[in-house]
Structure formats: C-alpha cells, structure tokens
Design a protein around this motif. Structure first.
Motif, mmCIF file in Angstrom:
data_model
loop_
_atom_site.group_PDB
_atom_site.id
_atom_site.type_symbol
_atom_site.label_atom_id
_atom_site.label_comp_id
_atom_site.label_asym_id
_atom_site.label_seq_id
_atom_site.Cartn_x
_atom_site.Cartn_y
_atom_site.Cartn_z
ATOM 1 N N VAL B 33 43.416 47.064 43.339
ATOM 2 C CA VAL B 33 44.581 46.191 43.425
ATOM 3 C C VAL B 33 44.588 45.236 42.244
ATOM 4 C CG1 VAL B 33 45.592 44.299 44.742
ATOM 5 C CG2 VAL B 33 44.789 46.344 45.914
ATOM 6 N N ALA B 34 45.737 45.052 41.638
ATOM 7 C CA ALA B 34 45.847 44.104 40.532
ATOM 8 C C ALA B 34 46.582 42.853 40.982
ATOM 9 C CB ALA B 34 46.578 44.741 39.364
ATOM 10 N N ILE B 35 46.106 41.711 40.468
ATOM 11 C CA ILE B 35 46.828 40.458 40.672
ATOM 12 C C ILE B 35 47.296 40.025 39.300
ATOM 13 C CG2 ILE B 35 46.655 38.071 41.399
ATOM 14 C CD1 ILE B 35 44.374 38.997 43.265
ATOM 15 N N MET B 36 48.607 39.921 39.126
ATOM 16 C CA MET B 36 49.141 39.627 37.801
ATOM 17 C C MET B 36 49.863 38.309 37.793
ATOM 18 S SD MET B 36 50.570 43.060 36.222
ATOM 19 C CE MET B 36 49.667 44.581 36.383
ATOM 20 N N GLY B 37 49.944 37.769 36.618
ATOM 21 C CA GLY B 37 50.664 36.521 36.463
ATOM 22 C C GLY B 37 50.372 35.965 35.093
ATOM 23 N N LEU B 38 51.060 34.856 34.776
ATOM 24 C CA LEU B 38 50.840 34.253 33.473
ATOM 25 C C LEU B 38 49.500 33.532 33.454
ATOM 26 C CD1 LEU B 38 54.380 32.768 32.980
ATOM 27 C CD2 LEU B 38 53.417 34.822 31.934
ATOM 28 N N SER B 39 49.066 33.207 32.245
ATOM 29 C CA SER B 39 47.838 32.421 32.132
ATOM 30 C C SER B 39 48.032 31.099 32.866
ATOM 31 C CB SER B 39 47.536 32.150 30.658
ATOM 32 O OG SER B 39 47.655 33.340 29.925
ATOM 33 N N GLY B 40 47.032 30.692 33.605
ATOM 34 C CA GLY B 40 47.091 29.382 34.267
ATOM 35 C C GLY B 40 47.894 29.370 35.548
ATOM 36 N N CYS B 41 48.196 30.547 36.119
ATOM 37 C CA CYS B 41 49.005 30.537 37.333
ATOM 38 C C CYS B 41 48.143 30.544 38.587
ATOM 39 C CB CYS B 41 49.938 31.737 37.366
ATOM 40 S SG CYS B 41 49.067 33.273 37.665
ATOM 41 N N GLY B 42 46.809 30.554 38.417
ATOM 42 C CA GLY B 42 45.948 30.512 39.587
ATOM 43 C C GLY B 42 45.287 31.828 39.919
ATOM 44 N N LYS B 43 45.392 32.815 39.018
ATOM 45 C CA LYS B 43 44.788 34.128 39.298
ATOM 46 C C LYS B 43 43.275 34.033 39.387
ATOM 47 C CE LYS B 43 46.019 35.953 35.571
ATOM 48 N NZ LYS B 43 46.752 35.477 34.455
ATOM 49 N N THR B 44 42.672 33.374 38.365
ATOM 50 C CA THR B 44 41.209 33.298 38.336
ATOM 51 C C THR B 44 40.695 32.482 39.520
ATOM 52 O OG1 THR B 44 41.258 33.509 35.953
ATOM 53 C CG2 THR B 44 39.250 32.663 36.918
ATOM 54 N N THR B 45 41.467 31.458 39.883
ATOM 55 C CA THR B 45 41.110 30.661 41.059
ATOM 56 C C THR B 45 41.052 31.554 42.295
ATOM 57 O OG1 THR B 45 42.265 28.821 40.058
ATOM 58 C CG2 THR B 45 41.760 28.640 42.390
ATOM 59 N N LEU B 46 42.021 32.437 42.398
ATOM 60 C CA LEU B 46 42.084 33.346 43.536
ATOM 61 C C LEU B 46 40.831 34.236 43.587
ATOM 62 C CD1 LEU B 46 44.028 33.981 45.773
ATOM 63 C CD2 LEU B 46 45.236 35.557 44.276
ATOM 64 N N LEU B 47 40.413 34.676 42.386
ATOM 65 C CA LEU B 47 39.226 35.527 42.298
ATOM 66 C C LEU B 47 37.975 34.764 42.729
ATOM 67 C CD1 LEU B 47 39.190 38.428 41.343
ATOM 68 C CD2 LEU B 47 38.269 37.637 39.182
ATOM 69 N N ARG B 48 37.905 33.500 42.288
ATOM 70 C CA ARG B 48 36.737 32.692 42.648
ATOM 71 C C ARG B 48 36.706 32.412 44.147
ATOM 72 N NH1 ARG B 48 33.927 30.318 38.432
ATOM 73 N NH2 ARG B 48 34.900 30.700 36.430
ATOM 74 N N LEU B 49 37.872 32.326 44.753
ATOM 75 C CA LEU B 49 37.917 32.143 46.204
ATOM 76 C C LEU B 49 37.373 33.377 46.914
ATOM 77 C CD1 LEU B 49 41.356 30.413 46.326
ATOM 78 C CD2 LEU B 49 39.337 29.507 47.462
ATOM 79 N N MET B 50 37.674 34.568 46.356
ATOM 80 C CA MET B 50 37.171 35.800 46.981
ATOM 81 C C MET B 50 35.654 35.898 46.836
ATOM 82 S SD MET B 50 39.873 38.692 45.849
ATOM 83 C CE MET B 50 41.605 38.320 45.721
ATOM 84 N N GLY B 51 35.107 35.341 45.744
ATOM 85 C CA GLY B 51 33.665 35.399 45.537
ATOM 86 C C GLY B 51 32.949 34.247 46.219
ATOM 87 N N GLY B 52 33.712 33.355 46.852
ATOM 88 C CA GLY B 52 33.082 32.246 47.561
ATOM 89 C C GLY B 52 32.587 31.152 46.642
ATOM 90 N N GLN B 53 33.009 31.153 45.370
ATOM 91 C CA GLN B 53 32.592 30.067 44.481
ATOM 92 C C GLN B 53 33.445 28.832 44.728
ATOM 93 O OE1 GLN B 53 32.554 31.913 40.499
ATOM 94 N NE2 GLN B 53 30.401 31.336 40.488
ATOM 95 N N LEU B 54 34.634 29.055 45.285
ATOM 96 C CA LEU B 54 35.487 27.951 45.711
ATOM 97 C C LEU B 54 35.814 28.201 47.171
ATOM 98 C CD1 LEU B 54 37.970 27.983 42.696
ATOM 99 C CD2 LEU B 54 36.132 26.352 43.065
ATOM 100 N N LEU B 55 36.027 27.133 47.904
ATOM 101 C CA LEU B 55 36.369 27.306 49.314
ATOM 102 C C LEU B 55 37.804 26.857 49.563
ATOM 103 C CD1 LEU B 55 33.124 26.237 51.175
ATOM 104 C CD2 LEU B 55 33.973 28.522 50.682
ATOM 105 N N ALA B 56 38.506 27.604 50.400
ATOM 106 C CA ALA B 56 39.907 27.331 50.671
ATOM 107 C C ALA B 56 40.073 25.995 51.373
ATOM 108 C CB ALA B 56 40.479 28.446 51.541
ATOM 109 N N ARG B 57 41.179 25.316 51.063
ATOM 110 C CA ARG B 57 41.474 24.071 51.789
ATOM 111 C C ARG B 57 42.026 24.393 53.171
ATOM 112 N NH1 ARG B 57 44.315 19.791 47.996
ATOM 113 N NH2 ARG B 57 42.569 19.359 46.638
#
Lengths: 164, 268, 265
Positions: B33-57
């Motif tokens: 599955v691909a997640i696309m978007g412009l730079s700075g739209c939160g894609k990498t943040t989403l990836l870090r949430l999946m890896g548990g490096q960030l926790l959802a509010r």
C-alpha cells in the motif's frame, strides 16, 4: 580496523596506563611506607610545634621512619598533642625522645626521633615523654640578647652578685 | 479479511498544531500500500505512528491486531522485531561495514552461530544483488547501492510488516526502477505486508496494490492505481500529472502582492 | 533606565535558569545511561571499541602534551627555586603539580576537545541521518547500544590518560632539570618520594580524573543525543560539548580540591 588489532591496541593502552600508575605509586610516591597500613601510632606532647603540619616526615638519624598523623591542641595540658604513624618495620625503645626540627634554613619542619636505651619497645598508642619543641626565632634572638645583656651586667656589677 | 495495519479515527499533532486529522486506513495482509502526498503533509509522521515511535493522541493504531497505544516499552520492542523499516536515504550505520549492517539485527536479537549469520547475511545481500560489496563501508557506496543494502537490512529478520519511508528519493532512474522491483519482489517472496510512503507517483503506481492520498493531514482520496489514474478529483489530477497550479496553490498563503510591494491602498 | 535594568536582570535570570536546567538534564541523562548499561557489560567488546577511539587515539596528544607541560614546569620551577638555593626540590614541585592538578585537569581538557567532541559529532550525525531512529525501529535501544558504550569507553580511558600524562610530565621534568640543568638525580627522586603521598596525591588525582571522565563523557553523549538533527545543530552541539565540559572540569576541580584539602587538615 579489525577486531584483533583493535583489542591489541586497547590492551597495549591499558597495560601502559597500569605501568605508569605503578611508576607513580612506587617511584614517585611512597606507597611502600604508609600506603600499606603497616604503621603503629605513638603520641607526644610539645610545648611548641612551630610550623609542623600533618603528614610531615618523622626521621631518625635522617631516615624517614614515619609521618605525622594529626596535630591538635590538648586543652588539658595546654600544649600541642602530635600523633605520629611509625612504620612497623622500625622499633624504638620507650625512652626515645622526639624534637621538632627544621631541614635547612627555610626548609620544612619535621620530627626528629632519637632512640633511647631501654629494653622495652614502643607499642601502638604509647606516649613519648621526652620532647623538645620547635625553636622559635624570635625567642632565640630574645634569649641571645638577654644573655648578652646579662653578661654585660655581670661585668659591671660583679660585686652585686646579680641582684637587680 | 485480516488487516496487518489498521488505523481508526487517528488524531496526532506536535504541540498545538494537528498534523493528522481523523485518519482511517487499513492495510490488508500481503498487500503493498502506498501513502502519497506532498512533502510535509504528515506521511512520515503516519509511518512513525505505525512503528510506535510516536503515539496517537486520539484513535487507535493496530499492528497485527495489537493496539500500540496500550503497549509498554518491552511490548513495543517485541512488536518492532516483526517490523522492518527502510528509512529515507537508508540510514545505514556509518561505523559498521555493509556486512555488519545487514547482520546487525541477527546479532542483536538471535543467538545464531556466526557461521549461520554469515550465510543468512550473504543470502540477504544476494537478494538485492550486492553480495560483492559486503566488506565496504556505507560511505563507499553510491546512493542506489546504499538504499539496496538498507533494504537487505530491513528484511534481515524476515519481518511481517515492512515500512518504506521515501524509498525513491534522490535516485537515478535505473536505481529507482531496481528498488521498485525489489520492493515488490521482497514483499511477495517473504509473504510480508508493505507500506510505502512516497511522493513518486509514476514509480509507485507500477508496483502498489492500493493508494491513499494525504493532504493537510486528511485522507483526500484512495483507490487502486487504475482508479487513481482515472480519477477526476482535482487534487489527485494535479498530483498525478504534476501540474504546478491547481487546488494546491503555487503561492504560499500570505499578504497579497500589492501589500508586499508597499501599495498601501491595497490594504485600504 | 528601568527597562534596561529589568532587561539585564531578566537576562541573568534566564541564563541562570538555563544553566541549572542543562545541568539537571545531563544528570537525568546520566541516570538513563546507567540504567541502560547492562548491554555494555554483557558485551564488553562494544566498550573496548570505544576505549580504542576515545583512549588509544588520544594517546599521542596526551603523551606529547604531558612531556611539554612537565618540561615547562621543570624550567619554571628550577628558575624560582634556584634563587632560594633549593633547586633539588624541583622534583617535588613538578610531581605535586602534576599529580594533584595538572595531570587530571589538563588531560581532561584535552580529552574533552579531542574525544568528547568526536563522541558528540558521531552521535549527533547518527541522529541526523536517522541511524538512531533506525536502530530504535530494529528494536535495539540506542541508549544501550550506542550511548552507554561510548560513555563507559570515556570513563575508562580518561584516568588511564591522566596517569600517562602525569608520568610523561615527570619524565619531562626529569629530562629538563636533571639531564639538562644538572640537578642531582638522587635528590630529585628522593625529595619527590618524601613529599608525594600515595593516598593524598596519587589516589586523589585518580579520583579527580575519574569524576572528570564521568562528567565529560556524560556531557559529550548528552549533547550528541540531544543535538538538533541538522548540520548546524551538530556543529553547535560539538562546540557546546567542549565549552561545557571545560567549565564542568574546572568547577568540579575546585569543588574536589576544596573537599580533599579539608581531608588534609
């Protein structure tokens, strides 16, 4: 850099450090004296210790045999109480005497220990009774001048038999 | 349908600003599955949430059915052993050789004998065609080779989920094609599930099963590559065809041109 | 006027708070390192590697500086002591200065700028290039795998370097005063031995350099780990490592010296 070479270098480094430490401990320091803890303590009272400090050497015939462990003022006798740690390999008779001496003119002060003639030896905690305090320059000069004045006085009033 | 990753009503932000708003997203097992978007739209943040490096509010992030928000550190680390991540630019350990990089996780997490680690590592390197560079340091590799080594490292423990953060950035067309093919092959060969975060539309359209479009922290479009290609949504159209102006303005929002050039009447 | 005064006071207050905050952060970080040190001792190879980079690679600068410092001490001491007619005491002067102060302090300062800055730059770059993130995602804690071994490598290296610095310095003093200026060799060593005490001078010097080793290594790893992940961030962190370590070394030296002196009298 492969692992073996790296370990070799580190080993060399640690060994070098240890050798330097041993050199400092034995060649520069005095580990063989009171570092080993092989000392016994004796105490002496002086009426004046001059500039004697803790860790000043205790010498007998000029040889280092111990160190001053602590200096405090004895409120009972109103004089200085000096504790000395003497190396266990040296034994001194109980009637030995100690005096506060100066090495050279401006040198440090140390305790000179002169052996007595008794058969019994000093043990840990013993007191050395025969003591001679430090020479204080002002008193020496004062005494010298007093003596000179007295000499002069005796010449003039030799018939008075010294009465003022 | 079993989902490897399942995100429900996710909100996340740094400080006051919400970066992701109400994200719903599923990644079925075995898919790419691909997640696309412009730079700075939160894609990498989403990836870090999946890896548990960030926790959802708010909302939930589930990986292999487990809720990340409720995990303690030990559970999180246990989960991560089943996840491989390819970072932007590879993030190879610069103080370790290529071989040691790929062998890193085997040495950290398994008690395999050194001979077996050697065989496994060489197999992984062979899979990306770089068995020959095993003794080089990462600094001696080209960008494309480094990315492939990183791919070998990410798949070293045969993870169930592989996350790719901008795998195509800064690569020449040949390396780019090679990486793309490898991502697909590894996914299918390992029976893994992959999530690809990218802004490279053309390359990812060739390999992925499903695409999510993220803009301003919201999923604005989703579908298979064919659906996306045919999409009439203005934003998707602009993105896919690379148009300079469209629903996403070319100009960063700010004072009007007149005001910046000192024409006071523009304000009045 | 009042505005300027208020501003000045505010600056003083802000600076004080930020310094205190930073010290607190380093201390907390030190606690974290200690908590994650298990790996370092189970796999001591990791630490040995860092002893190589921090210790062995600082060897040349430490040995050469030690030699020079000892030579200068010898020359200066000889000049001064000769006018009192006690040039033999130069050995005492060289040895005591090196054992008590210069050995631990100068070697720690050199170590901070040579090895401390390298540790900060390395960890900072690993962070900037996402290597630490990558490690975390591989279920390996970077504090245990990257930070703690570098910390312990520094803590082990610095006392060894300080001892070598002092030994080289005494050798340098010996070369200048005995070999070149003709001070009697026997008097040089015997006076030194009579004055230098194993516990009070040598061991206390070692304790100092151990404390400095902990401080410099904690600051260096902290600055690297907390560095902003950009080129300017890493270079700023490297500078901060050298500046804060140097200040920490001198401040701790004052504290330790005062504390140890109290033990003497």
């Amino acid at each position: 850099m492969n692992r073996a070479t790296l370990n070799l270098w580190v080993g060399f480094f640690v060994l070098l450090g240890f050798l330097a430490f041993l050199m400092l401990a034995f060649k520069v320091g005095n580990l063989n004296l009171d570092g080993s803890g092989g000392t016994y303590e004796v105490v002496a009272h002086f009426d004046n210790i001059g500039q004697l400090k803790e860790r000043a050497p205790v010498r007998s015939s000029g040889v280092l045999v111990g160190r001053v462990h602590s200096v405090r003022f004895d409120t009972l006798h109103y004089n200085a109480e000096v504790h000395m740690a003497i190396d266990t390999q040296y034994h001194f008779p109980v009637d030995s005497s100690v005096s506060v001496l100066t090495s050279g003119i401006l040198g440090e002060q140390y305790v000179g220990l002169d052996a007595g003639g008794d058969d019994k030896m000093l043990k840990n905690g013993d007191e050395i009774k025969l003591t001679q305090g430090a020479m204080v320059l002002e008193r020496l000069i004062g005494q010298f001048l007093f003596n000179k004045a007295q000499e002069g006085g005796t010449d003039k009033t030799s018939t008075d038999k010294g009465a003022p | 349908m079993i989902h490897q990753v399942e995100i429900r009503d996710l909100n996340f932000g740094y400080g006051e600003q919400l970066v992701l708003k109400g994200i719903n997203l599923t990644v079925p097992k075995g898919s790419l599955v691909a997640i696309m978007g412009l730079s700075g739209c939160g894609k990498t943040t989403l990836l870090r949430l999946m890896g548990g490096q960030l926790l959802a509010r708010q909302g939930s992030v589930r990986v292999a059915g487990q809720e990340l928000n409720h995990m303690n550190e030990a559970q999180l680390y246990a989960m991560r052993r089943r996840v491989g991540v390819l970072f932007q630019f590879g993030a190879l350990f610069t103080d370790l050789s290529v071989f040691d990089n790929v062998a890193f996780q085997m040495r950290e997490h398994t008690r395999l004998p050194e001979s077996m680690i050697r065989d496994l590592t060489l197999m992984k390197l062979n899979a990306v065609g770089l068995r020959g560079v095993q003794s080089l340091m990462p600094a001696e590799l080209s960008g494309g080779m480094a990315r492939r080594v990183a791919l070998a490292r990410a798949t070293a423990l045969d993870p169930a989920l592989i996350l790719y953060d901008e795998p195509f950035t800064g690569l020449d067309p040949i390396s780019l094609g090679a990486i793309g093919r490898l991502i697909r092959q590894l996914n299918d060969a390992l029976g893994a599930t992959s999530v690809l975060v990218t802004h490279d539309v053309q390359e990812s359209m060739k390999i992925v099963d499903y695409i999510y479009f993220v803009s301003d922290g919201v999923i604005v479009a989703q579908g298979t590559p064919e659906e996306i290609h045919a999409s009439a949504l203005p934003f998707v159209h602009q993105f896919v065809w690379g148009e300079a102006d469209g629903p996403l303005p070319f100009h960063y929002p700010g004072p009007t041109l007149k005001m910046d050039f000192g024409d006071e009447r523009g304000q009045a | 006027m009042r505005g300027a005064w208020g501003h000045g006071l505010r600056t003083v207050g802000d600076t004080t708070l930020s310094i205190v905050g930073r010290i607190g952060a380093v201390v907390l970080f030190l606690g974290q390192i200690l908590r994650h040190s298990g790996t370092s001792f189970r796999r001591f190879g990791l630490v040995i590697r860092e002893v190589y980079f921090a210790g062995v690679q600082s060897l040349i600068i430490i040995l050469v500086s030690g030699l020079f410092v000892g030579m200068v001490l010898g020359l200066q001491g000889f000049e001064t002591l000769q006018s009192y007619g006690s040039s033999e005491s130069v050995g005492v002067l060289v040895a005591l200065s090196l054992m008590r102060e210069l050995g631990p302090v100068v070697s720690a300062l050199l170590f901070a700028s040579r090895a401390g800055s390298a540790i900060t730059a390395e960890i900072g770059l690993m962070k900037a290039t996402e290597q630490l993130s990558a490690m975390e995602m591989m279920a390996v804690n970077p504090l245990a795998r990257v930070v703690a071994p570098r910390f312990w490598g520094g803590v082990i290296s610095l006392p060894l370097l300080a001892v070598l610095f002092a030994a080289m310095g005494i050798l340098g003093g010996f070369l200048v005063t005995v070999v070149m200026l003709g001070v009697d060799s026997g008097a040089f060593w015997s006076q030194m031995q009579a004055a230098v005490d194993f516990h009070h001078d040598i061991l206390n010097g070692m304790i100092k350099s151990l404390v400095f080793g902990v401080a410099v290594s904690a600051i260096a790893t902290f600055e690297g780990y907390e560095a902003p992940p950009t080129a300017e961030g890493v270079s700023g962190a490297t500078t901060r490592t050298v500046v804060s370590s140097s200040l920490a070394i001198l401040a701790l030296d004052l504290l330790l010296t005062a504390f140890m002196m109290k033990g003497w009298n």
